[in-house]
Motif scaffolding. Structure first.
Motif, PDB file in Angstrom:
ATOM      1  N   ALA A   1       0.806  -1.218   0.000  1.00 33.51           N
ATOM      2  CA  ALA A   1       0.000   0.000   0.000  1.00 33.51           C
ATOM      3  C   ALA A   1       0.845   1.276   0.000  1.00 33.51           C
ATOM      4  O   ALA A   1       0.308   2.355  -0.251  1.00 33.51           O
ATOM      5  CB  ALA A   1      -0.933   0.007   1.207  1.00 33.51           C
ATOM      6  N   VAL A   2       2.136   1.174   0.261  1.00 32.93           N
ATOM      7  CA  VAL A   2       2.986   2.362   0.340  1.00 32.93           C
ATOM      8  C   VAL A   2       2.928   3.202  -0.933  1.00 32.93           C
ATOM      9  O   VAL A   2       2.734   4.417  -0.855  1.00 32.93           O
ATOM     10  CB  VAL A   2       4.437   1.975   0.704  1.00 32.93           C
ATOM     11  CG1 VAL A   2       5.403   3.119   0.463  1.00 32.93           C
ATOM     12  CG2 VAL A   2       4.500   1.537   2.144  1.00 32.93           C
ATOM     13  N   PRO A   3       3.078   2.635  -2.128  1.00 34.04           N
ATOM     14  CA  PRO A   3       3.023   3.492  -3.323  1.00 34.04           C
ATOM     15  C   PRO A   3       1.664   4.170  -3.514  1.00 34.04           C
ATOM     16  O   PRO A   3       1.596   5.279  -4.035  1.00 34.04           O
ATOM     17  CB  PRO A   3       3.308   2.526  -4.477  1.00 34.04           C
ATOM     18  CG  PRO A   3       4.035   1.403  -3.869  1.00 34.04           C
ATOM     19  CD  PRO A   3       3.484   1.273  -2.479  1.00 34.04           C
ATOM     20  N   LEU A   4       0.600   3.523  -3.087  1.00 33.62           N
ATOM     21  CA  LEU A   4      -0.722   4.135  -3.209  1.00 33.62           C
ATOM     22  C   LEU A   4      -0.905   5.278  -2.227  1.00 33.62           C
ATOM     23  O   LEU A   4      -1.544   6.287  -2.547  1.00 33.62           O
ATOM     24  CB  LEU A   4      -1.811   3.079  -2.985  1.00 33.62           C
ATOM     25  CG  LEU A   4      -1.827   1.910  -3.967  1.00 33.62           C
ATOM     26  CD1 LEU A   4      -2.837   0.874  -3.518  1.00 33.62           C
ATOM     27  CD2 LEU A   4      -2.134   2.401  -5.356  1.00 33.62           C
TER      28      LEU A   4
ATOM     29  N   SER B   1       1.227   9.244  -2.417  1.00 35.23           N
ATOM     30  CA  SER B   1       0.744  10.457  -3.054  1.00 35.23           C
ATOM     31  C   SER B   1       0.050  11.388  -2.053  1.00 35.23           C
ATOM     32  O   SER B   1      -0.077  12.586  -2.306  1.00 35.23           O
ATOM     33  CB  SER B   1      -0.220  10.107  -4.191  1.00 35.23           C
ATOM     34  OG  SER B   1      -1.354   9.453  -3.667  1.00 35.23           O
ATOM     35  N   LEU B   2      -0.380  10.863  -0.925  1.00 31.62           N
ATOM     36  CA  LEU B   2      -0.996  11.701   0.105  1.00 31.62           C
ATOM     37  C   LEU B   2       0.026  12.559   0.835  1.00 31.62           C
ATOM     38  O   LEU B   2      -0.328  13.579   1.430  1.00 31.62           O
ATOM     39  CB  LEU B   2      -1.742  10.828   1.110  1.00 31.62           C
ATOM     40  CG  LEU B   2      -2.891   9.986   0.567  1.00 31.62           C
ATOM     41  CD1 LEU B   2      -3.422   9.081   1.661  1.00 31.62           C
ATOM     42  CD2 LEU B   2      -3.982  10.871   0.008  1.00 31.62           C
ATOM     43  N   PHE B   3       1.288  12.161   0.810  1.00 29.01           N
ATOM     44  CA  PHE B   3       2.315  12.866   1.552  1.00 29.01           C
ATOM     45  C   PHE B   3       3.211  13.746   0.679  1.00 29.01           C
ATOM     46  O   PHE B   3       4.012  14.504   1.191  1.00 29.01           O
ATOM     47  CB  PHE B   3       3.192  11.855   2.312  1.00 29.01           C
ATOM     48  CG  PHE B   3       2.398  11.059   3.299  1.00 29.01           C
ATOM     49  CD1 PHE B   3       1.959  11.618   4.478  1.00 29.01           C
ATOM     50  CD2 PHE B   3       2.069   9.742   3.037  1.00 29.01           C
ATOM     51  CE1 PHE B   3       1.240  10.896   5.403  1.00 29.01           C
ATOM     52  CE2 PHE B   3       1.336   8.998   3.951  1.00 29.01           C
ATOM     53  CZ  PHE B   3       0.916   9.587   5.132  1.00 29.01           C
ATOM     54  N   TYR B   4       3.112  13.612  -0.643  1.00 29.61           N
ATOM     55  CA  TYR B   4       3.976  14.402  -1.531  1.00 29.61           C
ATOM     56  C   TYR B   4       3.176  15.324  -2.377  1.00 29.61           C
ATOM     57  O   TYR B   4       2.132  15.112  -2.809  1.00 29.61           O
ATOM     58  CB  TYR B   4       4.825  13.500  -2.420  1.00 29.61           C
ATOM     59  CG  TYR B   4       5.753  12.618  -1.645  1.00 29.61           C
ATOM     60  CD1 TYR B   4       6.822  13.155  -0.942  1.00 29.61           C
ATOM     61  CD2 TYR B   4       5.569  11.248  -1.596  1.00 29.61           C
ATOM     62  CE1 TYR B   4       7.685  12.350  -0.220  1.00 29.61           C
ATOM     63  CE2 TYR B   4       6.428  10.434  -0.879  1.00 29.61           C
ATOM     64  CZ  TYR B   4       7.475  10.998  -0.199  1.00 29.61           C
ATOM     65  OH  TYR B   4       8.321  10.191   0.505  1.00 29.61           O
TER      66      TYR B   4
END
Length: 94
Positions: free
Chosen positions: A85-88, A91-94
């Motif tokens: 789930a990290v790549p999904l 985008s919330l953090f960058y």
């Protein structure tokens, strides 16, 4: 490899722009994700759905061993799903 590799390199102090060049495995990411899910499904099937047939004296006859295997599967499964789930979620953090 595409998700854990950079984290391991960061743990060893290798970072910055060098890690941004580690995109050689990106085209194979769906294959690795598929293999991960297949192996997790197979392990779930073996641990929970298939009745265990054990001969006397085998380690699988001990209920503590079965509980330990299921606990290890649960921990590893949760960690793997978080890593997938990290790549999904990135985008919330960058």
């Amino acid at each position: 490899m595409c998700c854990v590799g950079p984290l391991v390199l960061l743990a060893f102090g290798i970072g910055g722009s060098w890690i941004s060049n580690l995109s050689a495995m990106e085209p194979y990411r769906p294959i690795f994700i598929g293999l991960t899910l297949v192996f997790l499904g197979r392990a779930f099937h073996q641990l929970y759905l298939v009745p265990q047939v054990c001969a006397p004296g085998m380690p699988c006859i001990d209920p503590i061993t079965t509980k330990r295997h299921r606990l290890i599967f649960l921990v590893v499964g949760i960690l793997l799903l978080c890593l997938l789930a990290v790549p999904l979620l990135a985008s919330l953090f960058y």
